[in-house]
Motif scaffolding. Structure first.
Motif, mmCIF file in Angstrom:
data_model
loop_
_atom_site.group_PDB
_atom_site.id
_atom_site.type_symbol
_atom_site.label_atom_id
_atom_site.label_comp_id
_atom_site.label_asym_id
_atom_site.label_seq_id
_atom_site.Cartn_x
_atom_site.Cartn_y
_atom_site.Cartn_z
ATOM 1 N N VAL B 4 65.118 18.466 8.471
ATOM 2 C CA VAL B 4 65.065 17.212 7.731
ATOM 3 C C VAL B 4 66.412 16.500 7.900
ATOM 4 C CG1 VAL B 4 64.776 16.151 5.470
ATOM 5 C CG2 VAL B 4 63.452 18.198 6.070
ATOM 6 N N SER B 5 66.349 15.255 8.280
ATOM 7 C CA SER B 5 67.565 14.492 8.534
ATOM 8 C C SER B 5 67.695 13.361 7.523
ATOM 9 C CB SER B 5 67.524 13.918 9.948
ATOM 10 O OG SER B 5 68.644 13.112 10.202
ATOM 11 N N GLN B 6 68.885 13.250 6.922
ATOM 12 C CA GLN B 6 69.127 12.178 5.962
ATOM 13 C C GLN B 6 70.325 11.347 6.406
ATOM 14 O OE1 GLN B 6 68.468 14.977 2.149
ATOM 15 N NE2 GLN B 6 68.636 12.800 1.634
ATOM 16 N N PHE B 104 61.619 22.313 2.882
ATOM 17 C CA PHE B 104 62.816 22.298 3.725
ATOM 18 C C PHE B 104 63.632 21.076 3.337
ATOM 19 C CE2 PHE B 104 61.849 25.650 6.766
ATOM 20 C CZ PHE B 104 60.492 25.814 6.595
ATOM 21 N N PHE B 105 64.900 21.306 3.085
ATOM 22 C CA PHE B 105 65.761 20.252 2.568
ATOM 23 C C PHE B 105 66.687 19.687 3.638
ATOM 24 C CE2 PHE B 105 65.265 19.993 -2.012
ATOM 25 C CZ PHE B 105 64.485 21.104 -2.268
ATOM 26 N N GLY B 106 67.011 18.409 3.480
ATOM 27 C CA GLY B 106 68.054 17.804 4.276
ATOM 28 C C GLY B 106 69.412 18.058 3.640
ATOM 29 N N GLN B 107 70.440 17.547 4.296
ATOM 30 C CA GLN B 107 71.817 17.741 3.831
ATOM 31 C C GLN B 107 72.155 16.868 2.628
ATOM 32 O OE1 GLN B 107 74.057 19.949 4.807
ATOM 33 N NE2 GLN B 107 74.371 19.969 7.001
ATOM 34 N N GLY B 108 71.337 15.845 2.432
ATOM 35 C CA GLY B 108 71.576 14.975 1.298
ATOM 36 C C GLY B 108 72.461 13.788 1.630
ATOM 37 N N THR B 109 72.371 12.776 0.777
ATOM 38 C CA THR B 109 73.274 11.616 0.824
ATOM 39 C C THR B 109 74.074 11.620 -0.468
ATOM 40 O OG1 THR B 109 71.826 10.247 2.186
ATOM 41 C CG2 THR B 109 73.443 9.108 0.804
#
Lengths: 114, 114
Positions: B4-6, B104-109
């Motif tokens: 997942v891309s943020q 599945f998680f992204g790195q976050g903003t």
């Protein structure tokens, strides 16, 4: 409403100590249970999960968790922690049977002292 | 992509400005979540998308928050007239489907409103 409680906000242990992090949830029906871990500077990743079957589940890096339905609990354990286990740990609950609502606890920060 | 891309990874904005946060889920994942992570507050559910179904917006804290998901893939979370209390890490997660699967998680903003 469904809720997830994690009993400890911050746990500090020395290396080789045993770990148990508490998690309780409020929903009475079929549940799917998860522990996620967030290492410093990294994204959340799955540590282990329970969907059905053996209530004692094993995850990565020597972690395990036991689902006790009568206590609405899913505590995380590790017999001997390492410095690299320093991270924040989140318990999460999803209602079973195709439900989507994934509810997280507030997290427990674990600091392991070398 | 593989995960997942943020984007952006960090955003600093002035109070009152609008911001847009983007999430690219894992290819083929039909379900997408947005969460907000504030210090000591765990993960707060914001909104959920599943395929072409109407999204569950029950977690959005105010009408300044909105989200859309175009073509069943990329999602954008928009915060209008940002306030300082909006400062947090905004996390996106995707799952293969609505059922018994892990997120599945992204790195976050990391959003900072000054």
């Amino acid at each position: 409403a469904q809720s997830v409680s994690q009993h400890n906000h911050h746990v500090i242990l020395s290396e080789a100590a045993s770990l148990e992090l508490g998690c309780n949830y409020s929903y009475g029906g079929t549940v799917n249970l998860f522990w996620y871990v967030q290492y410093p500077g990294q994204h959340l990743q799955l540590l282990l999960k329970y969907f059905s079957g053996d209530p004692l589940v094993k995850g990565i890096k020597g972690f395990e968790a036991e689902f006790i339905k009568s206590k609405f609990s899913f505590n995380l354990r590790k017999p001997s922690v390492q410095w690299s286990d320093t991270a924040e740990y989140f318990c999460a609950v999803k209602r079973g049977a195709g439900s989507y609502q994934l509810t997280f606890g507030k997290g427990t920060k674990l600091s392991v002292i070398p | 992509g593989a995960g997942v891309s943020q984007s952006p990874s960090n955003k600093v904005t002035e109070k009152g400005k609008d911001v847009e946060l983007r999430c690219d889920p894992i290819s083929g994942h039909t379900a997408l979540y947005w969460y907000r992570q504030s210090l000591g507050q765990g993960l707060e559910f914001l909104i959920y998308f599943q395929g072409n179904s109407a999204p569950d917006k029950s977690g959005l804290p105010s009408d300044r928050f909105s989200a859309e998901r175009t073509g069943g893939s990329v999602s954008t979370l928009t915060i209008q007239r940002t306030q300082q209390e909006d400062s947090a890490v905004y996390l996106c997660a995707s799952t293969l489907n609505q059922g018994d699967t892990e997120a599945f998680f992204g790195q976050g903003t990391r959003l900072t409103v000054v």
